[in-house]
Write a protein that holds these residues in place. Structure first.
Motif, mmCIF file in Angstrom:
data_model
loop_
_atom_site.group_PDB
_atom_site.id
_atom_site.type_symbol
_atom_site.label_atom_id
_atom_site.label_comp_id
_atom_site.label_asym_id
_atom_site.label_seq_id
_atom_site.Cartn_x
_atom_site.Cartn_y
_atom_site.Cartn_z
ATOM 1 N N LEU A 159 13.767 1.213 10.577
ATOM 2 C CA LEU A 159 12.806 0.548 11.452
ATOM 3 C C LEU A 159 11.672 1.494 11.839
ATOM 4 O O LEU A 159 10.504 1.101 11.893
ATOM 5 N N THR A 160 12.026 2.755 12.091
ATOM 6 C CA THR A 160 11.020 3.749 12.463
ATOM 7 C C THR A 160 10.040 3.988 11.320
ATOM 8 O O THR A 160 8.824 4.012 11.515
ATOM 9 N N VAL A 161 10.574 4.155 10.122
ATOM 10 C CA VAL A 161 9.721 4.402 8.951
ATOM 11 C C VAL A 161 8.830 3.201 8.670
ATOM 12 O O VAL A 161 7.635 3.343 8.375
ATOM 13 N N THR A 162 9.394 2.007 8.762
ATOM 14 C CA THR A 162 8.615 0.794 8.501
ATOM 15 C C THR A 162 7.453 0.662 9.485
ATOM 16 O O THR A 162 6.302 0.420 9.089
ATOM 17 N N ALA A 163 7.750 0.835 10.754
ATOM 18 C CA ALA A 163 6.700 0.728 11.769
ATOM 19 C C ALA A 163 5.665 1.833 11.613
ATOM 20 O O ALA A 163 4.451 1.577 11.693
ATOM 21 N N ALA A 164 6.138 3.055 11.377
ATOM 22 C CA ALA A 164 5.228 4.200 11.277
ATOM 23 C C ALA A 164 4.288 4.070 10.082
ATOM 24 O O ALA A 164 3.075 4.316 10.194
ATOM 25 N N LEU A 165 4.828 3.685 8.927
ATOM 26 C CA LEU A 165 3.988 3.546 7.733
ATOM 27 C C LEU A 165 2.957 2.438 7.904
ATOM 28 O O LEU A 165 1.784 2.600 7.549
ATOM 29 N N ALA A 166 3.398 1.305 8.430
ATOM 30 C CA ALA A 166 2.473 0.179 8.614
ATOM 31 C C ALA A 166 1.356 0.543 9.574
ATOM 32 O O ALA A 166 0.172 0.281 9.296
ATOM 33 N N VAL A 167 1.707 1.145 10.692
ATOM 34 C CA VAL A 167 0.699 1.503 11.694
ATOM 35 C C VAL A 167 -0.221 2.597 11.167
ATOM 36 O O VAL A 167 -1.453 2.522 11.329
ATOM 37 N N ALA A 168 0.340 3.615 10.518
ATOM 38 C CA ALA A 168 -0.479 4.724 10.024
ATOM 39 C C ALA A 168 -1.478 4.260 8.966
ATOM 40 O O ALA A 168 -2.676 4.576 9.043
ATOM 41 N N CYS A 169 -1.003 3.501 7.978
ATOM 42 C CA CYS A 169 -1.900 3.045 6.908
ATOM 43 C C CYS A 169 -2.900 2.018 7.425
ATOM 44 O O CYS A 169 -4.081 2.040 7.061
ATOM 45 N N GLY A 170 -2.422 1.125 8.287
ATOM 46 C CA GLY A 170 -3.338 0.149 8.869
ATOM 47 C C GLY A 170 -4.393 0.813 9.733
ATOM 48 O O GLY A 170 -5.574 0.448 9.673
ATOM 49 N N ALA A 171 -3.986 1.811 10.517
ATOM 50 C CA ALA A 171 -4.936 2.509 11.392
ATOM 51 C C ALA A 171 -5.954 3.312 10.584
ATOM 52 O O ALA A 171 -7.136 3.374 10.947
ATOM 53 N N LEU A 172 -5.509 3.933 9.495
ATOM 54 C CA LEU A 172 -6.424 4.694 8.653
ATOM 55 C C LEU A 172 -7.503 3.788 8.061
ATOM 56 O O LEU A 172 -8.696 4.118 8.091
ATOM 57 N N MET A 173 -7.084 2.641 7.541
ATOM 58 C CA MET A 173 -8.072 1.718 6.975
ATOM 59 C C MET A 173 -8.941 1.114 8.074
ATOM 60 O O MET A 173 -10.144 0.885 7.871
ATOM 61 N N ALA A 174 -8.352 0.864 9.242
ATOM 62 C CA ALA A 174 -9.136 0.327 10.360
ATOM 63 C C ALA A 174 -10.220 1.321 10.769
ATOM 64 O O ALA A 174 -11.379 0.937 10.994
ATOM 65 N N TRP A 175 -9.860 2.582 10.878
ATOM 66 C CA TRP A 175 -10.839 3.633 11.206
ATOM 67 C C TRP A 175 -11.954 3.655 10.166
ATOM 68 O O TRP A 175 -13.136 3.772 10.504
ATOM 69 N N THR A 176 -11.572 3.514 8.918
ATOM 70 C CA THR A 176 -12.549 3.515 7.831
ATOM 71 C C THR A 176 -13.526 2.353 7.958
ATOM 72 O O THR A 176 -14.752 2.533 7.882
ATOM 73 N N GLU A 177 -12.998 1.155 8.145
ATOM 74 C CA GLU A 177 -13.843 -0.030 8.176
ATOM 75 C C GLU A 177 -14.762 -0.059 9.395
ATOM 76 O O GLU A 177 -15.925 -0.451 9.309
ATOM 77 N N VAL A 178 -14.246 0.369 10.529
ATOM 78 C CA VAL A 178 -15.075 0.436 11.729
ATOM 79 C C VAL A 178 -16.108 1.550 11.584
ATOM 80 O O VAL A 178 -17.285 1.383 11.907
#
Length: 213
Positions: A159-178
């Motif tokens: 559960l930790t890995v799933t949440a961490a990977l999703a948030v990290a990759c999503g946040a990286l792309m979000a930072w990029t797009e913004v």
């Protein structure tokens, strides 16, 4: 082929199945609430405004970093990534995962593309922005990768890995797009929610169909 699909490891491992499906419902709620709330908007919300970059966007060298990350969500970049993911899944004999990559990511791209004209939110004078398809795609890939890793982990670690990977990759792309001026921050939250809603549900469906073959 039917045997390979039926006997392949689950697309959605049992260790993360229930939490992932609950998260999928939450993701759907986020997409709908933000979509309705920002439908037709042409300017940043009070939440978005403080998080937007200045008129010059990202300074060097971060602009170049963001451009590379952004390429992953572009048609050519996403096609390359999908081929690599599907190839790796098939080499590992994870046929259900390969199907999830194709169907899940395909649905993610299709849904985010259809929602843009439906919500009608725009940025920079007319570019449809909600939800962020790039953020959704990156989050979708992260979730699929996390599901593969979850097979080898205990419940808490999975559960930790799933949440961490999703948030990290999503946040990286979000930072990029913004940072590149392509989306408002809330667009990226909607993209994250879309992937969160689609990928676990699709993985569950792939397993149900495969088990009946």
């Amino acid at each position: 082929m039917r045997t390979a699909v039926r006997t392949a490891p689950a697309a959605l491992p049992a260790v993360v199945r229930t939490p992932s499906l609950v998260a999928a419902v939450a993701g759907l709620v986020v997409v709908v609430v933000l979509g309705v709330g920002f439908a037709g908007d042409t300017a940043a919300s009070a939440f978005d405004a403080p998080l937007l970059p200045g008129p010059d966007l990202l300074p060097d060298p971060w602009w170049y970093v963001a451009t590379v990350v952004d390429f992953v969500g572009e048609p050519m970049g996403s096609a390359i990534v999908l081929v690599l993911f599907v190839g790796a899944a098939l080499l590992a004999r994870r046929v259900r995962t390969a199907l999830l990559v194709l169907v899940g990511c395909g649905l993610t791209i299709a849904v985010t593309s259809l929602l843009k004209p439906l919500t009608g939110r725009t940025i920079h004078g007319g570019f449809l922005s909600y939800p962020s398809g790039h953020t959704a795609f990156a989050t979708a890939l992260a979730l699929i990768g996390a599901f593969v890793l979850a097979d080898r982990l205990g419940r808490a670690a999975a559960l930790t890995v799933t949440a961490a990977l999703a948030v990290a990759c999503g946040a990286l792309m979000a930072w990029t797009e913004v940072g590149l001026g392509a989306h408002y921050p809330t667009d990226t939250i909607g993209g994250f929610g879309a992937a969160l809603a689609i990928i676990p549900a699709t993985a569950y469906a792939v397993d149900r169909v495969a088990d009946r073959l």
